[in-house]
Design a protein around this motif. Structure first.
Motif, PDB file in Angstrom:
ATOM      1  N   PRO A   1       0.787  -1.222   0.000  1.00 28.09           N
ATOM      2  CA  PRO A   1       0.000   0.000   0.000  1.00 28.09           C
ATOM      3  C   PRO A   1       0.823   1.279   0.000  1.00 28.09           C
ATOM      4  O   PRO A   1       0.451   2.240  -0.656  1.00 28.09           O
ATOM      5  CB  PRO A   1      -0.836  -0.109   1.263  1.00 28.09           C
ATOM      6  N   SER A   2       1.943   1.314   0.707  1.00 28.35           N
ATOM      7  CA  SER A   2       2.718   2.557   0.736  1.00 28.35           C
ATOM      8  C   SER A   2       3.180   2.926  -0.664  1.00 28.35           C
ATOM      9  O   SER A   2       3.136   4.092  -1.056  1.00 28.35           O
ATOM     10  CB  SER A   2       3.898   2.444   1.691  1.00 28.35           C
ATOM     11  N   ARG A   3       3.577   1.948  -1.450  1.00 29.00           N
ATOM     12  CA  ARG A   3       4.001   2.198  -2.826  1.00 29.00           C
ATOM     13  C   ARG A   3       2.818   2.697  -3.660  1.00 29.00           C
ATOM     14  O   ARG A   3       2.935   3.656  -4.412  1.00 29.00           O
ATOM     15  CB  ARG A   3       4.585   0.909  -3.407  1.00 29.00           C
ATOM     16  N   ASP A   4       1.677   2.057  -3.496  1.00 33.99           N
ATOM     17  CA  ASP A   4       0.483   2.460  -4.245  1.00 33.99           C
ATOM     18  C   ASP A   4      -0.029   3.824  -3.809  1.00 33.99           C
ATOM     19  O   ASP A   4      -0.484   4.614  -4.639  1.00 33.99           O
ATOM     20  CB  ASP A   4      -0.620   1.423  -4.084  1.00 33.99           C
ATOM     21  N   ILE A   5       0.025   4.094  -2.521  1.00 31.39           N
ATOM     22  CA  ILE A   5      -0.425   5.395  -2.015  1.00 31.39           C
ATOM     23  C   ILE A   5       0.446   6.505  -2.568  1.00 31.39           C
ATOM     24  O   ILE A   5      -0.063   7.538  -3.010  1.00 31.39           O
ATOM     25  CB  ILE A   5      -0.450   5.398  -0.477  1.00 31.39           C
ATOM     26  N   ILE A   6       1.757   6.303  -2.578  1.00 30.45           N
ATOM     27  CA  ILE A   6       2.669   7.315  -3.133  1.00 30.45           C
ATOM     28  C   ILE A   6       2.351   7.537  -4.603  1.00 30.45           C
ATOM     29  O   ILE A   6       2.275   8.678  -5.068  1.00 30.45           O
ATOM     30  CB  ILE A   6       4.150   6.904  -2.939  1.00 30.45           C
ATOM     31  N   GLN A   7       2.118   6.468  -5.364  1.00 36.56           N
ATOM     32  CA  GLN A   7       1.805   6.604  -6.783  1.00 36.56           C
ATOM     33  C   GLN A   7       0.517   7.401  -6.976  1.00 36.56           C
ATOM     34  O   GLN A   7       0.448   8.278  -7.838  1.00 36.56           O
ATOM     35  CB  GLN A   7       1.675   5.227  -7.445  1.00 36.56           C
ATOM     36  N   CYS A   8      -0.492   7.116  -6.172  1.00 34.10           N
ATOM     37  CA  CYS A   8      -1.759   7.866  -6.266  1.00 34.10           C
ATOM     38  C   CYS A   8      -1.561   9.335  -5.916  1.00 34.10           C
ATOM     39  O   CYS A   8      -2.117  10.221  -6.580  1.00 34.10           O
ATOM     40  CB  CYS A   8      -2.805   7.257  -5.345  1.00 34.10           C
ATOM     41  N   LYS A   9      -0.762   9.598  -4.888  1.00 35.97           N
ATOM     42  CA  LYS A   9      -0.500  10.985  -4.502  1.00 35.97           C
ATOM     43  C   LYS A   9       0.236  11.733  -5.617  1.00 35.97           C
ATOM     44  O   LYS A   9      -0.068  12.897  -5.891  1.00 35.97           O
ATOM     45  CB  LYS A   9       0.329  11.042  -3.213  1.00 35.97           C
ATOM     46  N   ILE A  10       1.182  11.076  -6.264  1.00 41.66           N
ATOM     47  CA  ILE A  10       1.921  11.721  -7.346  1.00 41.66           C
ATOM     48  C   ILE A  10       0.998  11.970  -8.534  1.00 41.66           C
ATOM     49  O   ILE A  10       1.065  13.028  -9.170  1.00 41.66           O
ATOM     50  CB  ILE A  10       3.164  10.892  -7.743  1.00 41.66           C
ATOM     51  N   ASN A  11       0.121  11.033  -8.837  1.00 42.61           N
ATOM     52  CA  ASN A  11      -0.851  11.252  -9.922  1.00 42.61           C
ATOM     53  C   ASN A  11      -1.742  12.451  -9.616  1.00 42.61           C
ATOM     54  O   ASN A  11      -2.021  13.273 -10.491  1.00 42.61           O
ATOM     55  CB  ASN A  11      -1.697   9.998 -10.151  1.00 42.61           C
ATOM     56  N   ARG A  12      -2.176  12.562  -8.363  1.00 39.92           N
ATOM     57  CA  ARG A  12      -3.001  13.709  -7.963  1.00 39.92           C
ATOM     58  C   ARG A  12      -2.173  14.995  -8.000  1.00 39.92           C
ATOM     59  O   ARG A  12      -2.670  16.048  -8.421  1.00 39.92           O
ATOM     60  CB  ARG A  12      -3.582  13.475  -6.562  1.00 39.92           C
ATOM     61  N   ALA A  13      -0.914  14.925  -7.605  1.00 40.74           N
ATOM     62  CA  ALA A  13      -0.037  16.101  -7.656  1.00 40.74           C
ATOM     63  C   ALA A  13       0.098  16.590  -9.097  1.00 40.74           C
ATOM     64  O   ALA A  13       0.068  17.803  -9.350  1.00 40.74           O
ATOM     65  CB  ALA A  13       1.335  15.769  -7.078  1.00 40.74           C
ATOM     66  N   LYS A  14       0.220  15.664 -10.035  1.00 45.28           N
ATOM     67  CA  LYS A  14       0.304  16.054 -11.450  1.00 45.28           C
ATOM     68  C   LYS A  14      -0.953  16.796 -11.882  1.00 45.28           C
ATOM     69  O   LYS A  14      -0.869  17.813 -12.579  1.00 45.28           O
ATOM     70  CB  LYS A  14       0.537  14.816 -12.324  1.00 45.28           C
ATOM     71  N   GLN A  15      -2.113  16.320 -11.441  1.00 47.95           N
ATOM     72  CA  GLN A  15      -3.369  16.998 -11.774  1.00 47.95           C
ATOM     73  C   GLN A  15      -3.389  18.413 -11.187  1.00 47.95           C
ATOM     74  O   GLN A  15      -3.760  19.371 -11.868  1.00 47.95           O
ATOM     75  CB  GLN A  15      -4.566  16.212 -11.237  1.00 47.95           C
ATOM     76  N   LEU A  16      -2.987  18.521  -9.926  1.00 46.10           N
ATOM     77  CA  LEU A  16      -2.994  19.833  -9.273  1.00 46.10           C
ATOM     78  C   LEU A  16      -1.976  20.789  -9.887  1.00 46.10           C
ATOM     79  O   LEU A  16      -2.241  21.988 -10.003  1.00 46.10           O
ATOM     80  CB  LEU A  16      -2.724  19.672  -7.770  1.00 46.10           C
ATOM     81  N   LEU A  17      -0.819  20.263 -10.273  1.00 43.15           N
ATOM     82  CA  LEU A  17       0.245  21.116 -10.818  1.00 43.15           C
ATOM     83  C   LEU A  17      -0.081  21.630 -12.214  1.00 43.15           C
ATOM     84  O   LEU A  17       0.531  22.592 -12.678  1.00 43.15           O
ATOM     85  CB  LEU A  17       1.580  20.372 -10.815  1.00 43.15           C
ATOM     86  N   ARG A  18      -1.035  21.012 -12.866  1.00 40.04           N
ATOM     87  CA  ARG A  18      -1.451  21.523 -14.181  1.00 40.04           C
ATOM     88  C   ARG A  18      -2.114  22.890 -14.043  1.00 40.04           C
ATOM     89  O   ARG A  18      -2.149  23.660 -14.987  1.00 40.04           O
ATOM     90  CB  ARG A  18      -2.361  20.517 -14.869  1.00 40.04           C
ATOM     91  N   ASP A  19      -2.623  23.183 -12.850  1.00 45.17           N
ATOM     92  CA  ASP A  19      -3.137  24.514 -12.537  1.00 45.17           C
ATOM     93  C   ASP A  19      -1.942  25.341 -12.068  1.00 45.17           C
ATOM     94  O   ASP A  19      -1.448  25.175 -10.969  1.00 45.17           O
ATOM     95  CB  ASP A  19      -4.193  24.434 -11.428  1.00 45.17           C
ATOM     96  N   ARG A  20      -1.451  26.215 -12.908  1.00 42.95           N
ATOM     97  CA  ARG A  20      -0.207  26.949 -12.629  1.00 42.95           C
ATOM     98  C   ARG A  20      -0.301  27.898 -11.440  1.00 42.95           C
ATOM     99  O   ARG A  20       0.700  28.403 -10.974  1.00 42.95           O
ATOM    100  CB  ARG A  20       0.221  27.729 -13.866  1.00 42.95           C
ATOM    101  N   GLU A  21      -1.487  28.140 -10.955  1.00 41.20           N
ATOM    102  CA  GLU A  21      -1.630  29.095  -9.863  1.00 41.20           C
ATOM    103  C   GLU A  21      -1.428  28.476  -8.487  1.00 41.20           C
ATOM    104  O   GLU A  21      -1.344  29.190  -7.495  1.00 41.20           O
ATOM    105  CB  GLU A  21      -2.997  29.775  -9.948  1.00 41.20           C
ATOM    106  N   ILE A  22      -1.353  27.167  -8.394  1.00 36.07           N
ATOM    107  CA  ILE A  22      -1.182  26.512  -7.096  1.00 36.07           C
ATOM    108  C   ILE A  22       0.305  26.368  -6.780  1.00 36.07           C
ATOM    109  O   ILE A  22       1.111  26.009  -7.643  1.00 36.07           O
ATOM    110  CB  ILE A  22      -1.909  25.149  -7.045  1.00 36.07           C
ATOM    111  N   ALA A  23       0.673  26.673  -5.556  1.00 37.38           N
ATOM    112  CA  ALA A  23       2.070  26.562  -5.123  1.00 37.38           C
ATOM    113  C   ALA A  23       2.402  25.099  -4.833  1.00 37.38           C
ATOM    114  O   ALA A  23       1.555  24.334  -4.353  1.00 37.38           O
ATOM    115  CB  ALA A  23       2.301  27.402  -3.881  1.00 37.38           C
ATOM    116  N   ILE A  24       3.627  24.723  -5.112  1.00 41.21           N
ATOM    117  CA  ILE A  24       4.068  23.341  -4.884  1.00 41.21           C
ATOM    118  C   ILE A  24       3.972  22.997  -3.398  1.00 41.21           C
ATOM    119  O   ILE A  24       3.570  21.886  -3.042  1.00 41.21           O
ATOM    120  CB  ILE A  24       5.494  23.128  -5.438  1.00 41.21           C
TER     121      ILE A  24
END
Length: 90
Positions: free
Chosen positions: A33-56
């Motif tokens: 699960p830790s590996r899968d959770i990290i992968q899901c979080k990174i996928n969500r981070a990619k979605q959020l980062l597509r909005d250029r106005e959000i800070a990392i």
């Protein structure tokens, strides 16, 4: 009996190979699960980062990474770009 463990293949009515299999399965389940959770979080981070106005830093906080550097580490490991470079290229 070896170190208090019966050598006849039984411990408290359970076969020792069953205990070994259960321990192996539990270790696999705990690590998966830790590996899968990290992968899901990174996928969500990619979605959020597509909005250029959000800070990392806000992305890291929203996704419950302990620090921005923790997000950066996993993001670069899985995406092969830093979050900043990824966001600029969107």
């Amino acid at each position: 009996m070896l170190w208090g463990i019966p050598t006849n293949g039984h411990i408290g009515g359970l076969r020792t190979h069953c205990l070994h299999s259960a321990t192996t399965a539990l270790t696999w389940i705990i690590n998966l699960p830790s590996r899968d959770i990290i992968q899901c979080k990174i996928n969500r981070a990619k979605q959020l980062l597509r909005d250029r106005e959000i800070a990392i830093a806000d992305v890291a906080h929203d996704l419950e990474f302990s620090h921005q550097i923790h997000l950066n580490y996993h993001f670069k490991r899985l995406v092969e770009l830093t979050p900043k470079v990824f966001q600029k290229n969107q």
